[in-house]
Design a protein around this motif. Structure first.
Motif, PDB file in Angstrom:
ATOM      1  N   ILE A  19       0.979  -1.052  -0.383  1.00  0.00           N
ATOM      2  CA  ILE A  19       0.048  -0.414   0.162  1.00  0.00           C
ATOM      3  C   ILE A  19       0.929   1.539   0.383  1.00  0.00           C
ATOM      4  N   ASN A  20       0.894   1.876  -1.018  1.00  0.00           N
ATOM      5  CA  ASN A  20       1.779   3.133  -0.968  1.00  0.00           C
ATOM      6  C   ASN A  20       0.939   3.926  -0.490  1.00  0.00           C
ATOM      7  N   ILE A  21       1.509   5.365   0.227  1.00  0.00           N
ATOM      8  CA  ILE A  21       0.860   6.507   1.005  1.00  0.00           C
ATOM      9  C   ILE A  21       1.683   7.621   0.889  1.00  0.00           C
ATOM     10  N   GLY A  22       1.462   8.237   0.040  1.00  0.00           N
ATOM     11  CA  GLY A  22       1.455   9.321   0.401  1.00  0.00           C
ATOM     12  C   GLY A  22       1.712  10.615   0.956  1.00  0.00           C
ATOM     13  N   ILE A  23       2.963  11.048   1.832  1.00  0.00           N
ATOM     14  CA  ILE A  23       3.163  12.292   2.704  1.00  0.00           C
ATOM     15  C   ILE A  23       2.915  13.853   2.151  1.00  0.00           C
ATOM     16  N   LEU A  24       2.167  14.158   2.781  1.00  0.00           N
ATOM     17  CA  LEU A  24       2.338  15.706   1.397  1.00  0.00           C
ATOM     18  C   LEU A  24       2.382  16.548   2.559  1.00  0.00           C
ATOM     19  N   GLY A  25       2.489  18.007   2.621  1.00  0.00           N
ATOM     20  CA  GLY A  25       2.016  18.997   3.437  1.00  0.00           C
ATOM     21  C   GLY A  25       2.999  19.894   3.146  1.00  0.00           C
ATOM     22  N   HIS A  26       2.790  20.657   4.142  1.00  0.00           N
ATOM     23  CA  HIS A  26       4.189  22.867   3.253  1.00  0.00           C
ATOM     24  C   HIS A  26       5.492  22.268   4.069  1.00  0.00           C
ATOM     25  N   VAL A  27       6.201  23.254   3.429  1.00  0.00           N
ATOM     26  CA  VAL A  27       7.416  22.808   3.319  1.00  0.00           C
ATOM     27  C   VAL A  27       7.996  23.162   5.072  1.00  0.00           C
ATOM     28  N   ASP A  28       8.506  22.163   5.185  1.00  0.00           N
ATOM     29  CA  ASP A  28       9.379  22.154   6.759  1.00  0.00           C
ATOM     30  C   ASP A  28       7.739  22.271   7.448  1.00  0.00           C
ATOM     31  N   SER A  29       7.116  20.628   6.940  1.00  0.00           N
ATOM     32  CA  SER A  29       5.995  20.931   8.204  1.00  0.00           C
ATOM     33  C   SER A  29       6.351  19.130   9.033  1.00  0.00           C
ATOM     34  N   GLY A  30       7.669  18.427   8.373  1.00  0.00           N
ATOM     35  CA  GLY A  30       8.034  17.554   9.464  1.00  0.00           C
ATOM     36  C   GLY A  30       7.242  15.918   8.352  1.00  0.00           C
ATOM     37  N   LYS A  31       7.053  16.353   7.427  1.00  0.00           N
ATOM     38  CA  LYS A  31       6.820  15.120   6.507  1.00  0.00           C
ATOM     39  C   LYS A  31       8.222  13.678   6.632  1.00  0.00           C
ATOM     40  N   THR A  32       9.223  14.635   5.838  1.00  0.00           N
ATOM     41  CA  THR A  32      10.710  14.281   6.029  1.00  0.00           C
ATOM     42  C   THR A  32      10.768  13.093   7.390  1.00  0.00           C
ATOM     43  N   SER A  33      10.487  14.345   8.303  1.00  0.00           N
ATOM     44  CA  SER A  33      10.562  13.743   9.818  1.00  0.00           C
ATOM     45  C   SER A  33      10.079  12.234  10.192  1.00  0.00           C
ATOM     46  N   ILE A  34       7.860  12.114   9.425  1.00  0.00           N
ATOM     47  CA  ILE A  34       7.349  10.987  10.071  1.00  0.00           C
ATOM     48  C   ILE A  34       7.734  10.046   9.349  1.00  0.00           C
ATOM     49  N   ALA A  35       8.077  10.171   8.133  1.00  0.00           N
ATOM     50  CA  ALA A  35       8.536   9.351   7.349  1.00  0.00           C
ATOM     51  C   ALA A  35       9.845   8.090   7.685  1.00  0.00           C
ATOM     52  N   ARG A  36      10.961   9.315   8.274  1.00  0.00           N
ATOM     53  CA  ARG A  36      12.116   8.065   9.500  1.00  0.00           C
ATOM     54  C   ARG A  36      11.945   7.927  10.730  1.00  0.00           C
ATOM     55  N   ALA A  37      10.643   7.967  11.117  1.00  0.00           N
ATOM     56  CA  ALA A  37      10.422   7.427  12.378  1.00  0.00           C
ATOM     57  C   ALA A  37      10.137   6.538  11.852  1.00  0.00           C
ATOM     58  N   LEU A  38       8.488   6.028  10.899  1.00  0.00           N
ATOM     59  CA  LEU A  38       8.314   4.832  10.914  1.00  0.00           C
ATOM     60  C   LEU A  38       8.570   3.679   9.984  1.00  0.00           C
ATOM     61  N   SER A  39       9.713   4.785   9.045  1.00  0.00           N
ATOM     62  CA  SER A  39      10.666   3.033   7.660  1.00  0.00           C
ATOM     63  C   SER A  39      11.495   2.807   8.929  1.00  0.00           C
ATOM     64  N   THR A  40      11.465   0.695   8.667  1.00  0.00           N
ATOM     65  CA  THR A  40      12.516   0.229   8.915  1.00  0.00           C
ATOM     66  C   THR A  40      13.303   0.064   7.712  1.00  0.00           C
ATOM     67  N   HIS A  41      12.889   0.604   6.264  1.00  0.00           N
ATOM     68  CA  HIS A  41      13.206  -0.240   4.988  1.00  0.00           C
ATOM     69  C   HIS A  41      13.648   1.005   4.555  1.00  0.00           C
ATOM     70  N   PHE A  42      14.578   1.532   3.504  1.00  0.00           N
ATOM     71  CA  PHE A  42      14.745   2.770   3.059  1.00  0.00           C
ATOM     72  C   PHE A  42      15.738   2.648   1.300  1.00  0.00           C
ATOM     73  N   SER A  43      14.803   2.621   0.354  1.00  0.00           N
ATOM     74  CA  SER A  43      15.175   3.070  -0.996  1.00  0.00           C
ATOM     75  C   SER A  43      16.422   3.447  -1.434  1.00  0.00           C
ATOM     76  N   THR A  44      16.878   2.821  -2.550  1.00  0.00           N
ATOM     77  CA  THR A  44      18.669   3.974  -2.966  1.00  0.00           C
ATOM     78  C   THR A  44      17.736   5.361  -2.686  1.00  0.00           C
ATOM     79  N   ALA A  45      16.586   5.893  -3.593  1.00  0.00           N
ATOM     80  CA  ALA A  45      15.671   6.746  -3.582  1.00  0.00           C
ATOM     81  C   ALA A  45      14.863   7.067  -2.802  1.00  0.00           C
ATOM     82  N   SER A  46      15.603   7.072  -1.254  1.00  0.00           N
ATOM     83  CA  SER A  46      15.352   6.995  -0.107  1.00  0.00           C
ATOM     84  C   SER A  46      15.261   8.354   0.670  1.00  0.00           C
ATOM     85  N   ILE A  47      15.029   8.910   1.475  1.00  0.00           N
ATOM     86  CA  ILE A  47      14.520  10.103   1.776  1.00  0.00           C
ATOM     87  C   ILE A  47      15.470  11.681   1.700  1.00  0.00           C
ATOM     88  N   ASP A  48      15.663  12.181   1.349  1.00  0.00           N
ATOM     89  CA  ASP A  48      16.649  13.250   1.137  1.00  0.00           C
ATOM     90  C   ASP A  48      17.989  12.906   0.444  1.00  0.00           C
TER      91      ASP A  48
END
Length: 131
Positions: A19-48
């Protein structure tokens, strides 16, 4: 949503549901921090990962990461809705840019997104680019 067969253990009858979940919101709202906190596996095209993203401190490209949940750990009411052969749910998080100038990247990613998580900074509230 996509199915993948589990052939590692020689059991082709069981599979996982992605299931693909898009994380959206304003700049600097914490989107990437939430993705980092929830994730256990990171792809080669992962976070920043790109040098430009690191330099600017913002997400520019879509980032992909995931976490997995065995079906036994989800509420029984939801288990009943899944096909019998699914033994694992994989939630792929699509970390989307929050800057208005990167809207085309977000629209491109929308084609693969099954659900959306809207992130709002509690201190700033709704902002122009929140949604």
């Amino acid at each position: 949503m996509a199915h993948a067969q589990d052939t590692k253990n020689g059991n082709a009858a069981l599979s996982k549901l992605n299931i693909n979940i898009g994380i959206l919101g304003h700049v600097d709202s914490g989107k990437t921090s939430i993705a980092r906190a929830l994730s256990t596996h990171f792809s080669t095209a992962s976070i920043d990962k790109s040098p430009q993203e690191k330099e600017r401190g913002i997400t520019i490209e879509l980032g992909f990461s995931c976490f997995k949940v065995p079906t036994q750990q989800i509420p029984s009411a939801l288990q009943k809705e899944l096909p019998r052969h699914v033994n694992e749910l994989q939630f792929t998080l699509v970390d989307c840019p929050g800057h208005a100038s990167l809207i085309r990247t977000i629209i491109g990613g929308a084609q693969i997104i099954d659900f959306m998580l809207l992130v709002i900074d509690i201190n700033k509230g709704m902002q122009t680019q929140t949604a």
